[in-house]
Design an enzyme around this catalytic site. Sequence first.
Site, PDB file in Angstrom:
ATOM      1  N   GLU A 433      41.114  36.674  39.007  1.00 48.72           N
ATOM      2  CA  GLU A 433      41.383  37.982  38.427  1.00 48.72           C
ATOM      3  C   GLU A 433      41.625  39.007  39.532  1.00 48.72           C
ATOM      4  O   GLU A 433      40.770  39.229  40.384  1.00 48.72           O
ATOM      5  CB  GLU A 433      40.172  38.391  37.584  1.00 48.72           C
ATOM      6  CG  GLU A 433      40.241  39.812  37.070  1.00 48.72           C
ATOM      7  CD  GLU A 433      38.950  40.229  36.345  1.00 48.72           C
ATOM      8  OE1 GLU A 433      38.020  39.395  36.248  1.00 48.72           O
ATOM      9  OE2 GLU A 433      38.891  41.374  35.891  1.00 48.72           O
ATOM     10  N   ASP A 506      35.661  38.217  37.021  1.00 49.92           N
ATOM     11  CA  ASP A 506      34.443  39.012  37.231  1.00 49.92           C
ATOM     12  C   ASP A 506      33.466  38.825  36.079  1.00 49.92           C
ATOM     13  O   ASP A 506      33.875  38.546  34.956  1.00 49.92           O
ATOM     14  CB  ASP A 506      34.809  40.507  37.307  1.00 49.92           C
ATOM     15  CG  ASP A 506      35.546  40.828  38.594  1.00 49.92           C
ATOM     16  OD1 ASP A 506      35.414  40.051  39.555  1.00 49.92           O
ATOM     17  OD2 ASP A 506      36.263  41.847  38.623  1.00 49.92           O
ATOM     18  N   ASP A 508      32.116  40.809  34.132  1.00 44.28           N
ATOM     19  CA  ASP A 508      31.992  42.036  33.336  1.00 44.28           C
ATOM     20  C   ASP A 508      32.879  41.895  32.094  1.00 44.28           C
ATOM     21  O   ASP A 508      33.482  40.855  31.858  1.00 44.28           O
ATOM     22  CB  ASP A 508      32.373  43.264  34.174  1.00 44.28           C
ATOM     23  CG  ASP A 508      33.803  43.181  34.685  1.00 44.28           C
ATOM     24  OD1 ASP A 508      34.549  42.284  34.239  1.00 44.28           O
ATOM     25  OD2 ASP A 508      34.171  44.005  35.545  1.00 44.28           O
ATOM     26  N   ASP A 510      35.761  43.161  31.227  1.00 45.66           N
ATOM     27  CA  ASP A 510      37.170  42.874  31.480  1.00 45.66           C
ATOM     28  C   ASP A 510      37.369  41.428  31.899  1.00 45.66           C
ATOM     29  O   ASP A 510      38.294  40.749  31.451  1.00 45.66           O
ATOM     30  CB  ASP A 510      37.720  43.785  32.590  1.00 45.66           C
ATOM     31  CG  ASP A 510      38.089  45.147  32.033  1.00 45.66           C
ATOM     32  OD1 ASP A 510      38.192  45.250  30.787  1.00 45.66           O
ATOM     33  OD2 ASP A 510      38.267  46.090  32.829  1.00 45.66           O
TER      34      ASP A 510
END
Length: 642
Positions: A433, A506, A508, A510
């Site tokens: 990402e 990641d 998180d 997103d």
Amino acid sequence: MADNSYTAKDIQVLEGLEPVRKRPGMYIGSTDINGLHELVKEIIDNSVDEALAGFAKNVWIVIGKDEKVTVADDGRGIPVEIHPKAKKSTLEVTMTILHAGGKFGEGAYKISGGLHGVGASVVNALSDWMRVEVRRDNKTYAQEYKRGKPQTKVEPTPKTAAPEFLTLPPTGTTTMFIPDKSIFPTIVTDYKVIAKKIKERAYLVAGLFFHLYDERTGLEVHYYFDGGLKSLVHHINKGKQAINDIPFSVTKTSQDIFVEAAFQYSDSYTETIESFANVIATAEGGTHLTGFRMALTRAINDYARKNGYLKEKDDNLTGEDMREGLTAVVAIKMNSENLQFEGQTKSKLGNAEVQPVVMQVVKEGIDTYLEENPQQARKIMEKVILAAKARLAARAAKEAVLRKGALEGMTLPGKLTDCQEKDPAQSELYLVEGDSAGGSAKQGRDRKFQAILPLRGKILNTERARLDKILEFEEIKTLIIALGTGIGDTTNIDKARYHRVVIMTDADVDGEHIMTLLLTFFFRYLPGIIEKGYLYIAMPPLYKVTIGKESNYAYNDEEKDSIVKQKGDGKTVGIQRYKGLGEMNPEQLWETTMNPETRIMKKVEVEDAAEADHVFTMLMGNEVPPRKRFIQTHAKNATLDI
Ligand code: 0RA
């Protein structure tokens, strides 16, 4: 009794049960939880066979507090008379001799004792305790066993050991067993797994009632499907918008093969087809499926020509055009002694004689259905013709993509940092990402066998798009070219340039979203990558815990807490929570996430294709209410990242 053809001498006497206890894996696959569930399935399938033979109407399953499993049915009851060759009760022979199994009568179809079933004797051998009660001639006969060895004679008994709350009819069989703890690391069966297995069976044996009770939790569930395959199609299409709201279905016996098929189109773009032979799932398809596809294509083309949907000059619609949004189930039943299975996992029906029979039965059925339901026919025609147009557009788009690749001298996309290794089995592709993490990964990797493809931002939600639109999207095009498999009707998984494709995002919201989008893409458009076991999820650490001069990585909260507890007494503890991959320098990223010696990765597997299909449709599809319901039900399992 209706069935006089069966006599005790039909049972083949082979050998005792010692080999089963010596090498259980040979008979039930493994002694882990899957092997344990195999035992339960085995006993249930004996009752299902009695239902397929036309006798049992109910199967009761009780999981006891002591892990005792009870399976009861209301069939004819296993024969108890003396077996002429063995000079013992047929019940005892069935339970103590390997491969002993009775015929269920002429022309009947049985699922156990065939290729997949191993028979009740194997379950007996692997049970610490087993008791079979046969209700026949207004008596209850019983016999008990320990690790496969009879402890009593087969004799009438006034008492039953079945759970008290069951009221069982005057004829039938009740089998109770406690798996052997010295063979199975765990004997705790999973209610959900059993429920799923019997639900599948229920869909395929219309008219059979299943009752499952879990005395450990008080849970119970009952399955009964009147509509047979139609119910299964309906179930698979839950959450999707139907095109033909009246599903097609046909059942007919021709040349001693019982053929059953059902289908319904939905507004989705992918195809779900399940096929079965004698209630055994045929994951690799086979002759019954080929027959079905031929019938569908021919029937739709015939109708389209006759009714002006296709003009004389138009080409025929192809099998490919029939697939978009199709949910179908095809099942055949035939004499199990003649069944032939082929393919890598022996789950492909090989009987050549089945194809023309299925083809004819289904073709006639669909012809009639389309004639009798012109409204439904119109909707199906429109859907299929639209798919044909999209196919032509997608082909043009794909050819353009491929041509472009060719014009660039077959070069791989510029964004890909490839590895030196050329052997796919040794090569890994990291999908990373963002450009900055991509940069760290490029520096941190082992360039010998690790390739990096950074993905910028969100990729397209492929659940809601068609192939031609998907191919307009740069990130996905790049990914497909890097993988080397192609896409759509010419996909060739054997051409994959990497046998490990690792998604690294990641930790998180997103990152998880991108992860879901990528998983959706693979699940819908390159399922072969998942089936081959090529898809992985990288697990970067969540924390760096620094105590004095020493640093440790923790991959979850428990690990972090335990490091602090073990080493942190009285010292200064520094805890860094990694918000993204970008916070790690190349060395750290290598050390924690990419180094095969030290990294942790999750392998992506699809345990239940139909269930996964639902979840993707729900989470990524067009319909909002099912998604809302899903989120409301599962919210308590979610970790919030605020
Ligand atoms: C062989 C012959 C007959 C019934 C069965 C087997 C039978 C086996 C099982 C296993 C679980 N439940 C079962 N129910 C029946 C028919 C014997 C007859 O003709 O009466």
